[in-house]
Design an enzyme around this catalytic site. Structure first.
Site, short mmCIF file in Angstrom:
data_model
loop_
_atom_site.label_atom_id
_atom_site.label_comp_id
_atom_site.label_asym_id
_atom_site.label_seq_id
_atom_site.Cartn_x
_atom_site.Cartn_y
_atom_site.Cartn_z
N ASN A 112 15.42 -3.84 -4.07
CA ASN A 112 14.82 -4.29 -3.10
C ASN A 112 13.73 -4.89 -2.44
O ASN A 112 13.42 -5.85 -1.59
CB ASN A 112 14.48 -2.52 -1.98
CG ASN A 112 14.08 -2.38 -0.60
OD1 ASN A 112 14.45 -3.02 0.30
ND2 ASN A 112 13.16 -1.97 -0.47
N ASP B 113 11.48 -0.12 5.77
CA ASP B 113 12.07 0.96 5.65
C ASP B 113 13.47 0.13 6.74
O ASP B 113 14.47 0.33 7.19
CB ASP B 113 11.65 1.84 7.16
CG ASP B 113 10.94 2.50 6.50
OD1 ASP B 113 11.09 2.49 5.61
OD2 ASP B 113 10.00 3.96 6.63
N SER C 265 6.17 -1.42 -2.54
CA SER C 265 6.11 -2.88 -3.36
C SER C 265 4.86 -2.27 -4.11
O SER C 265 4.19 -2.90 -4.48
CB SER C 265 5.93 -4.06 -2.68
OG SER C 265 4.98 -4.13 -2.22
N GLY D 172 1.16 -0.96 0.50
CA GLY D 172 0.04 0.04 -0.38
C GLY D 172 1.11 1.48 -0.02
O GLY D 172 1.96 1.06 0.07
#
Length: 295
Positions: free
Chosen positions: A170, A150, A194, A120
């Site tokens: 990532n 994070d 994402s 989201g």
């Protein structure tokens, strides 16, 4: 380690040639070492090196394993399919299988490993839901672990920037780590933006069908921007942050998520009860699909 294995290990102790001079090794005395196997009353005596003074030579009860050793082990092992060629660009690499498998690990901790992928916009409540979900599972005696978007950038992905290719990497790394957690029988909660469907689909493809559970935090941009707990939207609007998802970089919402959670309140989660309710939606899904099995 079995008593026979310990005997072989001590008998083949290996000294790294990069530490100290060989003279200190030759002049060192030897002493007997008694090893005791807790599962039997057998005592084994072997000889090992004893060093004097300030020698910096490193002693290790292992020896270098050469490719020929691995080959002979795979041929002599009693497990079918001990090694198999890995598909893809890697060559001369084989997968070394272990007789303890995912079902064995799942049986040990009485749950099924899976990945709950929470996606989201920034500010949609992904991390808050992840923590509430982890707490709910803990209260039920279920083991989970959170991979926060994070947090992983403080260690595993600290070498990555926010350029498009690095953001893709990532997500890929988190997907691979999440797969390992699931294989261990742990319920892995991955919480990261994402933004692209292609990358999320690639992570889904890493797991067996059904073990990737996508949770879409369906919160409109204006609501996330109004919350802005870290002040990042404001900085992005001011041009201080480039490539910010939702501002000058797109977010592609899922088309077929297993779970969709909506929260349109500008002030976020107004109470802990709402977070608990959202977590219970996911817990109910896990329970209904056998991931919280008791036996």
């Amino acid at each position: 380690m079995g008593i026979a294995a310990v005997t072989r290990c001590v008998g083949r102790c290996y000294v790294s040639p990069s530490f100290g001079e060989s003279e200190s090794l030759r002049s060192s005395k030897r002493q007997n070492i008694t090893l005791h196997d807790s599962r039997s009353s057998v005592k084994v005596r072997s000889r090992c090196l004893k060093f004097r003074g300030q020698s910096q030579r490193r002693l290790s009860f292992v020896r270098p394993v050469m490719a020929t050793d691995e080959s002979s082990l795979s041929r002599s092992s009693g497990y079918a399919g001990e090694t198999q060629q890995i598909d893809g660009t890697q060559k001369n690499i084989v997968w070394h299988a272990c007789p303890i498998t995912k079902p064995d690990r799942q049986e040990l901790i009485k749950q099924k490993g899976c990945v709950i992928w929470i996606t989201g916009l920034r500010g949609s409540g992904k991390s808050s839901l992840a923590c509430a979900l982890s707490r709910a599972l803990y209260n039920r005696g279920k083991l989970s672990y959170i991979l926060d978007g994070d947090n992983v950038r403080h260690g595993l992905n600290s070498d990555l920037s926010f350029k498009a290719e690095d953001r893709a990497e990532n997500v890929r790394r988190v997907g691979e780590v999440a797969k390992l957690f699931a294989d261990a029988g742990i319920i892995c909660i991955a919480s990261l933006i994402s933004p692209y469907r292609k990358e999320r689909a690639a992570c889904r493809a890493l797991l067996p069908e059904g073990d990737f559970i996508e949770v879409f935090m369906d919160v409109p941009l204006h609501v996330c921007e109004a919350r802005d707990p870290k002040g990042l939207y404001k900085r992005a609007r001011a041009g201080e942050i480039k490539g910010f998802t939702g501002i000058d970089d797109p977010y592609e919402p899922p088309l077929d998520s297993e779970i969709v959670i909506q929260n349109n309140r500008d002030n976020g989660f107004s109470s802990s009860s709402s977070l608990t309710e959202m977590a219970e939606i996911v817990v109910s899904y896990l329970d209904q699909n056998g991931y919280l099995k008791q036996s």
